[in-house]
Enzyme design. Structure first.
Site, short mmCIF file in Angstrom:
data_model
loop_
_atom_site.label_atom_id
_atom_site.label_comp_id
_atom_site.label_asym_id
_atom_site.label_seq_id
_atom_site.Cartn_x
_atom_site.Cartn_y
_atom_site.Cartn_z
CE1 TYR A 152 -49.06 12.16 -25.06
CE2 TYR A 152 -48.92 10.00 -24.01
CZ TYR A 152 -48.29 10.83 -24.88
OH TYR A 152 -47.30 10.69 -25.52
N PRO A 153 -51.93 10.74 -19.52
CG PRO A 153 -53.92 9.85 -18.12
CD PRO A 153 -53.58 10.77 -19.38
#
Ligand code: FEC
Length: 282
Positions: free
Chosen positions: A173-174
């Site tokens: 995930y960013p």
């Protein structure tokens, strides 16, 4: 003492030193299942063989990996770690030229670079330079910081160019550090950020041996500031670690998260099973 060094004495330089390693690309695809199912078994076999051969070569030394994604955000995720963005782009082009590619539709991608943040060493070096009255950005200042980074590069070499860990599960995930009107990470004093990152590292180290984290920086490369990859053989550990971290000040007050992708590793040799609708055993 000049004004710059007076300021440096009371206010440490705000930018933490970082060292950079492998270039990273995550690619998420949806499979056009209906079109794929209309292909004859012989043709499917040929398409899978070509893709598995190429992917098999790319997998060598943990440079690329394929994951089967859960949920609607995509079916496949390819992860590439290379020395340079040129090589990452080369990997991307190689996959784009597979005949299998006509059945793949990109749903997302993420470009970043392995990053190790050196809060502790930065603090020590900035303090020492300030105490000695060394002017920021002077030749001596730059030299001390370059030496600090070089020592870390040598000590942390394997972490700068890691192999993709050979675990069953990945979550990617960013994320950003918050830059709101009330809460803004980027205006906190260096000492406070270092303290919060230290607390973060202490929580993270409790999971040593159960999860491997690879942080990649994406400021200037993609829409968020960092990409987080966590690798483990027990997916429940992701939830436990991330939940525990939500209570750290740095996550609770200063983190915004993007889309999460949970994937199951599929070795190149098992691509045929995956494409015929069976998740391969480990
Ligand atoms: O520098 C920055 O301000 C941001 C870069 C950064 C982000 C980030 C997010 C997460 N981490 C997670 C797991 C771990 C685990 C360990 C760990 C340690 C560190 C250290 C630094 C660091 N992390 Fe981090 N993390 C970022 C940076 N993190 C610096 C300490 C030095 C180091 O080890 O590299 C312990 C690793 C170990 O075994 O030594 C585990 C997770 C996230 C996502 C945050 C969340 O709340 O979900 C998980 C961005």
């Amino acid at each position: 003492m000049n004004m710059a060094s007076e300021k440096a004495k009371t206010e440490l330089y705000p930018v933490p030193l970082t060292i950079e390693g492998s270039a990273v690309l995550h690619q998420m695809f949806r499979v056009r299942w209906a079109a794929w199912q209309s292909v004859s078994p012989e043709d499917r076999k040929a398409l899978v063989n070509e893709a598995a051969t190429v992917l098999g070569e790319m997998e060598k030394d943990g440079q690329s990996a394929l994951f089967s994604l859960l949920g609607h955000k995509g079916d496949l995720m390819f992860v590439h770690f290379r020395e340079t963005f040129d090589e990452v782009n080369g990997a991307e082009l190689r996959l784009a030229n597979l005949k299998l590619n006509q059945f793949l539709e990109p749903t997302a991608s993420y470009v970043s670079m392995v990053e190790l943040g050196l809060y502790d060493s930065s603090m020590k070096a900035y303090r020492m330079l300030a105490e000695q009255g060394v002017t920021p950005h002077s030749e001596q200042w730059n030299q001390v910081l370059e030496e600090t980074m070089e020592r870390s590069r040598q000590a942390m070499k394997p972490r700068l160019n890691p192999k993709i860990p050979d675990t069953r599960y990945v979550t990617f995930y960013p994320m950003d550090r918050r830059r709101g009107e009330e809460k803004n990470w980027y205006v906190l004093p260096m000492e406070e950020r270092q303290r919060q990152m230290d607390e973060h590292g202490t929580v993270g180290r409790r999971y040593a041996g159960r999860v491997q984290q690879i942080i990649s920086g994406s400021i200037g490369f993609d829409d968020w500031e960092w990409g987080v990859d966590l690798f483990a053989n027990d997916a429940a550990v992701f939830k436990k670690l991330i939940y525990e971290m939500r209570f750290d000040k740095v996550s609770a007050e200063y983190s915004n998260f993007g889309t999460f992708y949970l994937g199951i590793r599929v070795p190149a040799g098992k691509l045929g099973e995956l494409m015929s609708g069976m998740l391969p055993e480990k």
